[in-house]
Write an enzyme that holds these catalytic residues in place. Sequence first.
Site, PDB file in Angstrom:
ATOM      1  N   LYS A  16       3.786   5.745   7.043  1.00  0.00           N
ATOM      2  CA  LYS A  16       3.435   4.983   8.253  1.00  0.00           C
ATOM      3  C   LYS A  16       4.640   4.238   8.819  1.00  0.00           C
ATOM      4  O   LYS A  16       4.872   4.247  10.019  1.00  0.00           O
ATOM      5  CB  LYS A  16       2.334   3.954   7.964  1.00  0.00           C
ATOM      6  CG  LYS A  16       0.988   4.533   7.601  1.00  0.00           C
ATOM      7  CD  LYS A  16      -0.107   3.465   7.592  1.00  0.00           C
ATOM      8  CE  LYS A  16       0.149   2.330   6.610  1.00  0.00           C
ATOM      9  NZ  LYS A  16       0.104   2.709   5.196  1.00  0.00           N
ATOM     10  N   ARG A  90      -7.164  -2.626   8.894  1.00  0.00           N
ATOM     11  CA  ARG A  90      -7.289  -2.122   7.532  1.00  0.00           C
ATOM     12  C   ARG A  90      -8.681  -2.331   6.958  1.00  0.00           C
ATOM     13  O   ARG A  90      -8.935  -1.944   5.814  1.00  0.00           O
ATOM     14  CB  ARG A  90      -6.283  -2.848   6.641  1.00  0.00           C
ATOM     15  CG  ARG A  90      -5.077  -1.982   6.238  1.00  0.00           C
ATOM     16  CD  ARG A  90      -4.137  -2.881   5.504  1.00  0.00           C
ATOM     17  NE  ARG A  90      -3.248  -2.274   4.595  1.00  0.00           N
ATOM     18  CZ  ARG A  90      -1.942  -2.082   4.845  1.00  0.00           C
ATOM     19  NH1 ARG A  90      -1.436  -2.313   6.032  1.00  0.00           N
ATOM     20  NH2 ARG A  90      -1.170  -1.621   3.903  1.00  0.00           N
ATOM     21  N   ARG A 129      10.601   3.974  -3.634  1.00  0.00           N
ATOM     22  CA  ARG A 129      10.850   2.945  -2.624  1.00  0.00           C
ATOM     23  C   ARG A 129      11.054   1.568  -3.282  1.00  0.00           C
ATOM     24  O   ARG A 129      11.842   0.759  -2.810  1.00  0.00           O
ATOM     25  CB  ARG A 129       9.653   2.875  -1.655  1.00  0.00           C
ATOM     26  CG  ARG A 129       9.853   1.869  -0.541  1.00  0.00           C
ATOM     27  CD  ARG A 129       8.754   1.953   0.479  1.00  0.00           C
ATOM     28  NE  ARG A 129       7.548   1.254   0.052  1.00  0.00           N
ATOM     29  CZ  ARG A 129       6.430   1.188   0.775  1.00  0.00           C
ATOM     30  NH1 ARG A 129       6.352   1.813   1.932  1.00  0.00           N
ATOM     31  NH2 ARG A 129       5.378   0.539   0.344  1.00  0.00           N
ATOM     32  N   ARG A 146      -3.550  -0.941  -4.657  1.00  0.00           N
ATOM     33  CA  ARG A 146      -3.453  -0.708  -3.207  1.00  0.00           C
ATOM     34  C   ARG A 146      -4.143   0.600  -2.814  1.00  0.00           C
ATOM     35  O   ARG A 146      -4.748   0.696  -1.754  1.00  0.00           O
ATOM     36  CB  ARG A 146      -1.985  -0.722  -2.769  1.00  0.00           C
ATOM     37  CG  ARG A 146      -1.435  -2.151  -2.778  1.00  0.00           C
ATOM     38  CD  ARG A 146       0.059  -2.194  -2.764  1.00  0.00           C
ATOM     39  NE  ARG A 146       0.598  -1.731  -1.511  1.00  0.00           N
ATOM     40  CZ  ARG A 146       1.773  -1.139  -1.381  1.00  0.00           C
ATOM     41  NH1 ARG A 146       2.531  -0.927  -2.438  1.00  0.00           N
ATOM     42  NH2 ARG A 146       2.197  -0.760  -0.205  1.00  0.00           N
TER      43      ARG A 146
HETATM   44  P1  AMP Z   1       2.268  -2.577   4.316  1.00  0.00           P
HETATM   45  O1  AMP Z   1       3.665  -3.033   4.597  1.00  0.00           O
HETATM   46  O2  AMP Z   1       1.540  -2.094   5.534  1.00  0.00           O
HETATM   47  O3  AMP Z   1       2.184  -1.617   3.170  1.00  0.00           O
HETATM   48  O4  AMP Z   1       1.453  -3.894   3.865  1.00  0.00           O
HETATM   49  C1  AMP Z   1       1.833  -4.643   2.720  1.00  0.00           C
HETATM   50  C2  AMP Z   1       0.729  -5.611   2.328  1.00  0.00           C
HETATM   51  O5  AMP Z   1       0.497  -6.542   3.389  1.00  0.00           O
HETATM   52  C3  AMP Z   1      -0.626  -4.973   2.058  1.00  0.00           C
HETATM   53  O6  AMP Z   1      -0.749  -4.456   0.741  1.00  0.00           O
HETATM   54  C4  AMP Z   1      -1.556  -6.167   2.292  1.00  0.00           C
HETATM   55  O7  AMP Z   1      -1.505  -7.070   1.196  1.00  0.00           O
HETATM   56  C5  AMP Z   1      -0.898  -6.857   3.476  1.00  0.00           C
HETATM   57  N1  AMP Z   1      -1.405  -6.324   4.772  1.00  0.00           N
HETATM   58  C6  AMP Z   1      -0.725  -5.555   5.681  1.00  0.00           C
HETATM   59  N2  AMP Z   1      -1.480  -5.261   6.740  1.00  0.00           N
HETATM   60  C7  AMP Z   1      -2.677  -5.872   6.518  1.00  0.00           C
HETATM   61  C8  AMP Z   1      -3.902  -5.948   7.248  1.00  0.00           C
HETATM   62  N3  AMP Z   1      -4.060  -5.304   8.428  1.00  0.00           N
HETATM   63  N4  AMP Z   1      -4.919  -6.668   6.700  1.00  0.00           N
HETATM   64  C9  AMP Z   1      -4.793  -7.313   5.543  1.00  0.00           C
HETATM   65  N5  AMP Z   1      -3.677  -7.286   4.792  1.00  0.00           N
HETATM   66  C10 AMP Z   1      -2.624  -6.564   5.272  1.00  0.00           C
END
Ligand code: AMP
Length: 192
Positions: A16, A90, A129, A146
Site C-alpha cells: 500500500k 480500516r 522491512r 496485525r
Molecule cells: P500502516 O502504516 O498503515 O501499516 O499503519 C500502522 C499502524 O497505525 C497500524 O497497525 C495501526 O495501529 C495504526 N493505524 C493506521 N491506520 C489506521 C486506521 N485507519 N485506524 C486505526 N489505526 C490505524
Amino acid sequence: MVPVRIIFIGPPGAGKGTQGKRVADEFQVAHLSTGEMLRKLCQRGDDDGLVASYIDDGNLAPDLLVMNMVSDRLSQPDCQRGWLMDGFPRTVVQAELFDGYLSHHADRITRVIELVADPEIIVERLLKRAKLEDRVDDTAETIANRLKVYRTRTKPVLSHYRKQDLVSRIDGTQDPESVFQDIRRCIGSQVV
Ligand code: AMP
C-alpha cells in the site's frame, strides 16, 4: 486531469505504501497515510503514549481520533485536487463515518483498490522491512496480530464498498511495476 479519490485496502505488507506514493504521484493527488500521520503524532508526543501503545501492539487506534485526523487533513489545499487513502478506512465504523463526511461535502470515492497478498509472502516482506525501516511494529508477534486485525476488522470494509460496487482486486504479489500498471489501468478507466 479529473481529480481522483482512491482508497487502498490490503493487509500490512501488501505494498500500500510503495504503490500509494507512486499512484498518488501519477494522478497528481495527495497521498494520505493514516499510519504515517499516527506515527508523527506519537513522535510529537501529543497523545500521552496512548496511540503508540496501539501501534506497538498492532492494534487499531480509535475510530473517532482517526476520522478527525483525516477530516482535518482533507481540509488542506493540496487535497482539493483529489486524494489517495493509504490505510483508511480500516473498520466498518470508519467507513460509515467517512461516507457521512463525503456526503456532507458532496464528494464521492472514484475507486477502492483491494491489494491482495498471501499471508506467507506478507510475513517475509514485513520482516525484511523491519530491518530496513526500523519499525517497532514489524516483529513476528505484532505482524501476526496485525494480520488477524486485518482479517477480522478491515476485510469487512471491502464488503461495505462492494455493496457500492466500488472495489477492484489487484494481485499485490506481482513485481511492483506490474502492480503499478494494473492499478493505473484500473483507475484510468474510471476517469476517462
Ligand atoms: P500502516 O502504516 O498503515 O501499516 O499503519 C500502522 C499502524 O497505525 C497500524 O497497525 C495501526 O495501529 C495504526 N493505524 C493506521 N491506520 C489506521 C486506521 N485507519 N485506524 C486505526 N489505526 C490505524
